[in-house]
Design an enzyme around this catalytic site. Structure first.
Site, PDB file in Angstrom:
ATOM      1  N   ASP A 190       0.826  -1.219   0.000  1.00 45.03           N
ATOM      2  CA  ASP A 190       0.000   0.000   0.000  1.00 45.03           C
ATOM      3  C   ASP A 190       0.855   1.261   0.000  1.00 45.03           C
ATOM      4  O   ASP A 190       0.697   2.143  -0.841  1.00 45.03           O
ATOM      5  CB  ASP A 190      -0.856   0.046   1.279  1.00 45.03           C
ATOM      6  CG  ASP A 190      -1.994  -0.965   1.280  1.00 45.03           C
ATOM      7  OD1 ASP A 190      -2.296  -1.542   0.218  1.00 45.03           O
ATOM      8  OD2 ASP A 190      -2.574  -1.158   2.364  1.00 45.03           O
TER       9      ASP A 190
ATOM     10  N   TYR B 215      -8.398   4.439  -1.743  1.00 41.93           N
ATOM     11  CA  TYR B 215      -8.567   4.343  -0.298  1.00 41.93           C
ATOM     12  C   TYR B 215      -8.737   5.731   0.344  1.00 41.93           C
ATOM     13  O   TYR B 215      -8.187   6.708  -0.142  1.00 41.93           O
ATOM     14  CB  TYR B 215      -7.319   3.657   0.290  1.00 41.93           C
ATOM     15  CG  TYR B 215      -7.253   3.597   1.788  1.00 41.93           C
ATOM     16  CD1 TYR B 215      -7.941   2.621   2.492  1.00 41.93           C
ATOM     17  CD2 TYR B 215      -6.499   4.526   2.488  1.00 41.93           C
ATOM     18  CE1 TYR B 215      -7.865   2.564   3.867  1.00 41.93           C
ATOM     19  CE2 TYR B 215      -6.415   4.472   3.877  1.00 41.93           C
ATOM     20  CZ  TYR B 215      -7.114   3.491   4.557  1.00 41.93           C
ATOM     21  OH  TYR B 215      -7.029   3.447   5.915  1.00 41.93           O
TER      22      TYR B 215
END
Ligand SMILES: [Zn+2]
Length: 217
Positions: free
Chosen positions: A121, A215
């Site tokens: 991520d 996100y």
């Protein structure tokens, strides 16, 4: 519009995150932020205790690392920060720490392998190692830029030294420094128990893309 006074406060306050997250000892470590729209940045003064930092004590430097405003001498890493701002125009903030677990990888000159989704991520792959460089000229800055240019990781482990992170602003660079230490610790602990399992490259790409683009709020 961000004024220099606001940035002095932001950079001062972000230093509290370094102590809160256990990333620094004594006066080691520093945060800086580029002044938007100006060839200037704000950085921690050299050798001042974290408890004594104030917005007024922050030092404003030009992109050669020369102080232009402030009563104290800037951080001894100012030349490295200046080199990075000169050579990576998209960078708005930087952090340097000697945080324990990440620096243990740096001491072995070993990149942290991407074996956690949180690493995919935030770092988009392994956290790379930069060259050994002595303080006092451009060599640390050059090593940071050469290692991070074209790399997705916002963090580099400078060999035998510690962590340097970059971000679109100082807060993003602090986040990268916190995450770098977190994953360095987890992968270190993993190593004590066995061999970490790598994440396939295409899954790293998918995780990175989702986290960076989808996100959050
Ligand atoms: Zn250092």
């Amino acid at each position: 519009m961000t004024t220099i006074d606001e940035l002095r406060r932001t950079v001062c306050d972000l230093h509290a995150e370094l102590t809160r997250n256990g990333l620094v000892s004594w006066t080691a470590g520093n945060v800086s932020a580029r002044v938007p729209g100006a060839d200037l940045f704000v950085i921690k003064p050299s050798g001042v205790s974290y408890d004594d930092l104030t917005p007024e004590s922050m030092v404003v430097c030009d992109l050669d690392g020369t102080p232009v405003d402030g009563d104290l001498s800037p951080s001894s890493d100012t030349d490295a920060h200046a080199y990075v701002y000169r050579n990576l125009p998209e960078v708005g903030g930087q952090v340097h720490t000697h945080s324990t677990y990440a620096t243990a990888w740096a001491a072995r000159a070993e990149p942290i392998p991407c074996v956690l989704t949180a690493m995919a991520d935030e770092f988009g792959g392994e956290i790379p190692v930069g060259p050994f460089a002595l303080i006092g000229d451009d060599s640390i800055g050059r090593g940071i830029v050469e290692t991070l240019k074209g790399h997705r990781s916002p963090a580099v482990l400078m060999r035998n030294h510690g962590v340097f992170t970059i971000g679109k602003d100082a807060r993003a660079a602090v986040k990268a420094a916190v995450m770098c230490e977190d994953v360095a610790r987890t992968v270190h602990v993993t190593r004590q128990l066995g061999e970490p399992v790598p994440i396939p490259a295409e899954d790293i790409d998918r995780l990175y893309d989702r986290y960076q683009n989808v996100y959050g709020q």
